[in-house]
Motif scaffolding. Structure first.
Motif, PDB file in Angstrom:
ATOM      1  N   LEU A 190      14.083   6.529  38.851  1.00  0.00           N
ATOM      2  CA  LEU A 190      12.736   6.976  38.513  1.00  0.00           C
ATOM      3  C   LEU A 190      12.640   8.473  38.765  1.00  0.00           C
ATOM      4  O   LEU A 190      12.897   8.942  39.875  1.00  0.00           O
ATOM      5  CB  LEU A 190      11.684   6.257  39.354  1.00  0.00           C
ATOM      6  N   ASN A 191      12.267   9.214  37.743  1.00  0.00           N
ATOM      7  CA  ASN A 191      12.051  10.653  37.856  1.00  0.00           C
ATOM      8  C   ASN A 191      10.556  10.929  37.884  1.00  0.00           C
ATOM      9  O   ASN A 191       9.824  10.486  36.999  1.00  0.00           O
ATOM     10  CB  ASN A 191      12.681  11.376  36.668  1.00  0.00           C
TER      11      ASN A 191
ATOM     12  N   TRP B 147      15.268  19.503  30.896  1.00  0.00           N
ATOM     13  CA  TRP B 147      16.475  18.934  31.494  1.00  0.00           C
ATOM     14  C   TRP B 147      16.432  17.409  31.475  1.00  0.00           C
ATOM     15  O   TRP B 147      17.439  16.747  31.261  1.00  0.00           O
ATOM     16  CB  TRP B 147      16.644  19.459  32.914  1.00  0.00           C
ATOM     17  N   LEU B 148      15.247  16.826  31.668  1.00  0.00           N
ATOM     18  CA  LEU B 148      15.141  15.366  31.611  1.00  0.00           C
ATOM     19  C   LEU B 148      15.475  14.842  30.220  1.00  0.00           C
ATOM     20  O   LEU B 148      16.077  13.775  30.083  1.00  0.00           O
ATOM     21  CB  LEU B 148      13.737  14.918  32.019  1.00  0.00           C
ATOM     22  N   THR B 149      15.102  15.589  29.181  1.00  0.00           N
ATOM     23  CA  THR B 149      15.421  15.147  27.817  1.00  0.00           C
ATOM     24  C   THR B 149      16.908  15.283  27.521  1.00  0.00           C
ATOM     25  O   THR B 149      17.409  14.683  26.566  1.00  0.00           O
ATOM     26  CB  THR B 149      14.623  15.946  26.764  1.00  0.00           C
ATOM     27  N   THR B 150      17.618  16.063  28.317  1.00  0.00           N
ATOM     28  CA  THR B 150      19.066  16.226  28.146  1.00  0.00           C
ATOM     29  C   THR B 150      19.839  15.241  29.013  1.00  0.00           C
ATOM     30  O   THR B 150      20.753  14.554  28.547  1.00  0.00           O
ATOM     31  CB  THR B 150      19.478  17.669  28.506  1.00  0.00           C
TER      32      THR B 150
ATOM     33  N   HIS C 193      13.977   6.295  33.968  1.00  0.00           N
ATOM     34  CA  HIS C 193      12.544   6.281  33.710  1.00  0.00           C
ATOM     35  C   HIS C 193      11.928   7.608  34.144  1.00  0.00           C
ATOM     36  O   HIS C 193      12.426   8.259  35.068  1.00  0.00           O
ATOM     37  CB  HIS C 193      11.863   5.145  34.473  1.00  0.00           C
ATOM     38  N   VAL C 194      10.825   7.981  33.496  1.00  0.00           N
ATOM     39  CA  VAL C 194      10.135   9.230  33.815  1.00  0.00           C
ATOM     40  C   VAL C 194       8.655   8.940  34.026  1.00  0.00           C
ATOM     41  O   VAL C 194       8.006   8.333  33.167  1.00  0.00           O
ATOM     42  CB  VAL C 194      10.303  10.276  32.692  1.00  0.00           C
TER      43      VAL C 194
ATOM     44  N   LEU D 286       6.637  16.375  25.772  1.00  0.00           N
ATOM     45  CA  LEU D 286       7.996  15.876  25.563  1.00  0.00           C
ATOM     46  C   LEU D 286       8.106  14.363  25.720  1.00  0.00           C
ATOM     47  O   LEU D 286       9.201  13.807  25.630  1.00  0.00           O
ATOM     48  CB  LEU D 286       8.962  16.564  26.534  1.00  0.00           C
ATOM     49  N   GLY D 287       6.978  13.697  25.934  1.00  0.00           N
ATOM     50  CA  GLY D 287       7.004  12.251  26.120  1.00  0.00           C
ATOM     51  C   GLY D 287       7.571  11.501  24.930  1.00  0.00           C
ATOM     52  O   GLY D 287       8.392  10.587  25.080  1.00  0.00           O
TER      53      GLY D 287
END
Length: 412
Positions: A22-23, A36-39, A52-53, A62-63
């Protein structure tokens, strides 16, 4: 690319073992941590993990991109960043439902709320905070509110985090100094070559025509208009180039931020406003098109954690001139894969720009070398390192938390 640890990582996952991560991040607006989360997310999901975010409040720009990659996004809609009980309650409920192995907080509020929510949830999750910037240097804690925030950040990080992941050696040194952190590990941000390189379908001349760029020498400066990005030093360097060397490159200053009107006025005062086009923050693919069309990328930051825009320029074969601060010194090998100058030094920046503008062979050499050097920042390898780091935390717990005993060069 990792700090030296007491025991080497075993990069082979136990058979059948996958991680639930979980981020927690304040928003999903367009920024370095959010990008960075999308990468990282898709790379970890490709390796069989659940990523998960949870975004605490809007914007959630960016969701949709994350969801399109198969990542669960939780929009928590916390009404205000200081409504601590509401944020903690929502995160705690989420942790109870999903039984995560790793809870990873990002940025100040994401890390604070992740730490306390995981503690109150009393689950098995290991708690990690990712540190991105040099915030306590950029914005010193002078007011009572900022001093209290810094104290709470340091106290909770030392007591509640199993590990602090720092995106560069400069960031690691910063948080060791300001917060007294001992359990730190350097894992840099990276890029996806498929995203950066693989989507270019038009040649450079066609791109320049479509973007309305003439045959001038074009410098792209993709950076938010905030003090630490050093725009005033770039403007002064442009004035020196014009008055001393007779050079008038066109500059594309791309970004959002409250200082934009101030920077525009500074350009007028220096008589260079006709050379500078101010563009708003752009979606990544649009920004990459402007970068592909440019002759040079410049980033004159006074403080910077690990700017992925430097890596993107290197991957595209765009020569880089930047300041020797923070994570930039991990990314750029001076005079080999780019030119580095001291921060807050307009004359040195002007000298570097003059040197590279007048030497096409140097530009080609730097660009060629940079495209090879940037491969060490590809996300596939970094995702493998993140995975191994999490596995060591889970199997050895707090007593076996990795701790950096020395700081080798990135890529060793």
């Amino acid at each position: 690319v990792y700090s030296v640890v007491k025991e080497p990582f075993d990069h082979d996952m136990p058979s059948g073992k996958s991680l639930a991560i979980l981020n927690v991040i304040p928003t999903l607006g367009v920024g370095g941590a959010e990008r960075w989360l999308t990468t990282l997310g898709p790379a970890l999901q490709k390796r069989g993990h659940e990523f998960h975010v949870a975004a605490l409040w809007a914007p959630y720009d960016l969701g949709q991109e994350l969801e399109a990659a198969g990542i669960h996004v939780f929009r928590l809609d916390v009404p205000h960043r200081r409504l601590f009980p509401i944020a903690i309650a929502k995160l705690r409920a989420l942790m109870h439902r999903n039984q995560y192995d790793i809870v990873n907080g990002h940025l100040l509020f994401g890390s604070l709320y992740a730490r306390f929510a995981a503690t109150f949830a009393r689950g098995p999750a290991r708690v990690v905070s990712t540190m991105y910037n040099l915030g306590y240097d950029s914005y010193p804690a002078k007011s009572i509110y900022r001093r209290l925030g810094k104290y709470l950040d340091g106290w909770s990080a030392r007591r509640l985090d199993d590990l602090a992941i720092c995106v560069s050696h400069g960031v690691e040194a910063h948080y060791r100094k300001h917060l007294g952190l001992a359990k730190t590990f350097v894992l840099p941000l990276g890029i996806s070559p498929e995203t950066i390189i693989g989507k270019s379908t038009r040649d450079r001349d066609e791109l320049r025509r479509s973007l309305g760029i003439d045959n001038s020498f074009v410098i792209v400066n993709p950076a938010r208009f905030v003090p630490e990005k050093g725009h005033r030093y770039l403007l002064e360097a442009l004035r020196i180039l014009k008055t001393v060397h007779g050079l008038t490159p066109q500059v594309l200053a791309i970004g959002g931020g409250s200082l934009r009107p101030v920077i525009e006025e500074a350009a007028r005062e220096r008589g260079i406003v006709a050379q500078v086009a101010f563009l708003p923050a752009l979606p990544q693919q649009h920004l990459l098109e402007y970068m592909r069309a440019a002759d040079l990328m410049v980033l004159p930051s006074t403080h910077d954690g690990c700017p992925t825009v430097v890596l993107e320029a290197m991957a595209l074969g765009i020569p880089v001139v930047a300041t020797a601060v923070g994570g930039i010194v991990d990314q750029v090998d001076p005079d080999v894969s780019g030119l580095l100058v001291p921060p807050a030094d307009a004359e040195s920046l002007a000298d570097a720009l003059h040197r590279i503008m007048n030497n096409q062979e140097l530009r080609e050499q730097l660009a060629h070398t940079a495209k090879r050097h940037v491969e060490r920042f590809y996300v596939a390898e970094l995702a493998q390192g993140y995975e191994a780091l999490c596995m060591q935390l889970l199997t050895k717990g707090r007593a076996g938390t990795p701790s950096a005993t020395s700081v080798p060069e990135i890529g060793t």
